[in-house]
Design a protein around this motif. Structure first.
Motif, PDB file in Angstrom:
ATOM      1  N   UNK A 210       8.410 -11.957 -12.292  1.00  0.00           N
ATOM      2  CA  UNK A 210       7.664 -10.868 -12.910  1.00  0.00           C
ATOM      3  C   UNK A 210       7.343  -9.808 -11.867  1.00  0.00           C
ATOM      4  N   UNK A 211       7.444  -8.539 -12.242  1.00  0.00           N
ATOM      5  CA  UNK A 211       7.073  -7.446 -11.354  1.00  0.00           C
ATOM      6  C   UNK A 211       5.547  -7.395 -11.241  1.00  0.00           C
ATOM      7  N   UNK A 212       5.041  -7.388 -10.015  1.00  0.00           N
ATOM      8  CA  UNK A 212       3.594  -7.244  -9.837  1.00  0.00           C
ATOM      9  C   UNK A 212       3.221  -5.897  -9.216  1.00  0.00           C
TER      10      UNK A 212
ATOM     11  N   UNK B 242      10.663  -2.944  -5.660  1.00  0.00           N
ATOM     12  CA  UNK B 242       9.482  -3.477  -6.329  1.00  0.00           C
ATOM     13  C   UNK B 242       9.059  -4.785  -5.666  1.00  0.00           C
ATOM     14  N   UNK B 243       7.822  -5.184  -5.932  1.00  0.00           N
ATOM     15  CA  UNK B 243       7.299  -6.469  -5.471  1.00  0.00           C
ATOM     16  C   UNK B 243       7.234  -7.414  -6.668  1.00  0.00           C
ATOM     17  N   UNK B 244       7.728  -8.630  -6.468  1.00  0.00           N
ATOM     18  CA  UNK B 244       7.860  -9.595  -7.555  1.00  0.00           C
ATOM     19  C   UNK B 244       7.098 -10.889  -7.255  1.00  0.00           C
ATOM     20  N   UNK B 245       6.802 -11.624  -8.321  1.00  0.00           N
ATOM     21  CA  UNK B 245       6.207 -12.954  -8.209  1.00  0.00           C
ATOM     22  C   UNK B 245       6.982 -13.900  -9.108  1.00  0.00           C
TER      23      UNK B 245
ATOM     24  N   UNK C 170       6.206 -17.644  -5.300  1.00  0.00           N
ATOM     25  CA  UNK C 170       6.840 -16.869  -4.238  1.00  0.00           C
ATOM     26  C   UNK C 170       6.654 -15.397  -4.553  1.00  0.00           C
ATOM     27  N   UNK C 171       6.136 -14.676  -3.568  1.00  0.00           N
ATOM     28  CA  UNK C 171       6.040 -13.224  -3.653  1.00  0.00           C
ATOM     29  C   UNK C 171       7.174 -12.658  -2.802  1.00  0.00           C
ATOM     30  N   UNK C 172       7.961 -11.760  -3.352  1.00  0.00           N
ATOM     31  CA  UNK C 172       9.111 -11.238  -2.617  1.00  0.00           C
ATOM     32  C   UNK C 172       9.390  -9.790  -3.018  1.00  0.00           C
ATOM     33  N   UNK C 173      10.228  -9.143  -2.256  1.00  0.00           N
ATOM     34  CA  UNK C 173      10.641  -7.785  -2.567  1.00  0.00           C
ATOM     35  C   UNK C 173      12.113  -7.738  -2.917  1.00  0.00           C
ATOM     36  N   UNK C 174      12.494  -6.816  -3.783  1.00  0.00           N
ATOM     37  CA  UNK C 174      13.919  -6.665  -4.104  1.00  0.00           C
ATOM     38  C   UNK C 174      14.590  -5.632  -3.209  1.00  0.00           C
TER      39      UNK C 174
END
Length: 204
Positions: free
Chosen positions: A97-99, A82-85, A62-66
């Motif tokens: 993890x922050x991508x 940030x964008x996370x995976x 899952x790719x998501x934003x905080x």
């Protein structure tokens, strides 16, 4: 609470959604539902919004934003989220993890993982290779006068081999240099290449 931005995993087994709509301020919750057992999993982080699935080497993420708030003030937005995976399987979530450390790009990621998109209110793409964020759908390329709205929403970057986007905008009362006619709010779905060229539009 309400659900927004539902999306089915590439293997068809899971449904992910978030509790905040794009442009909304405040913390968002992301959950995954097993479509066969209806078991629900909550991503245990402070905020996770507008999830998108990605498959890599047989694993799904899952790719998501905080941060789900507007990117209109770009400098503030890049510092705010940030964008996370995070990997997901039958046992639940892995470790997030922050991508992308600057900006919550919640409009999707292409199959190569090179391009990310954001789309409320500015249409932006981020290129991992060049580490550059580019704004699209501006004067004169959007076909409107300079003073007209260039606000977009509901951006979706294709996870397929072709890195292209779909998005909505807020209409134009005059004759558009792109479409050849006026059109209303959310009356057209625009299709755009990753470099910012509008390739087609669809009447709804």
């Amino acid at each position: 609470g309400p659900a927004f931005h539902p999306v089915i995993s590439p293997d068809g087994r899971y449904l992910a959604y978030s509790s905040k709509i794009e442009g909304a301020n405040g913390e968002s919750e992301t959950r995954v539902i097993n479509l066969y057992t209806e078991e629900s999993y909550k991503l245990d982080v402070s905020s996770a919004g507008i999830p998108r699935w990605r498959e890599v080497d047989g694993k799904i993420y899952l790719i998501y934003g905080d941060n789900t708030s507007s990117n209109q003030d770009f400098n503030e937005w890049t510092n705010k989220g940030k964008t996370w995976s995070v990997e997901f399987d039958a046992t639940g979530f892995g470790t997030p993890e922050v991508i992308l450390a600057e900006g919550a790009y919640t409009g999707g990621v292409d199959s190569s993982g090179r391009y990310f998109a954001s789309g409320y209110t500015q249409l932006r793409t981020y290129d991992i290779n060049s580490e550059k964020s580019t704004r699209h759908f501006q004067y004169p390329d959007h076909g409107k006068i300079e003073e007209a709205s260039d606000q977009v929403c509901n951006v979706s970057l294709s996870p397929g081999k072709e890195a292209e986007m779909l998005f909505l905008d807020f209409g134009y009362n005059e004759k558009s240099e792109v479409t050849g006619d006026s059109y209303g709010i959310h009356a057209l779905i625009f299709r755009m290449g990753i470099e910012g060229e509008i390739t087609r539009w669809y009447h709804v």
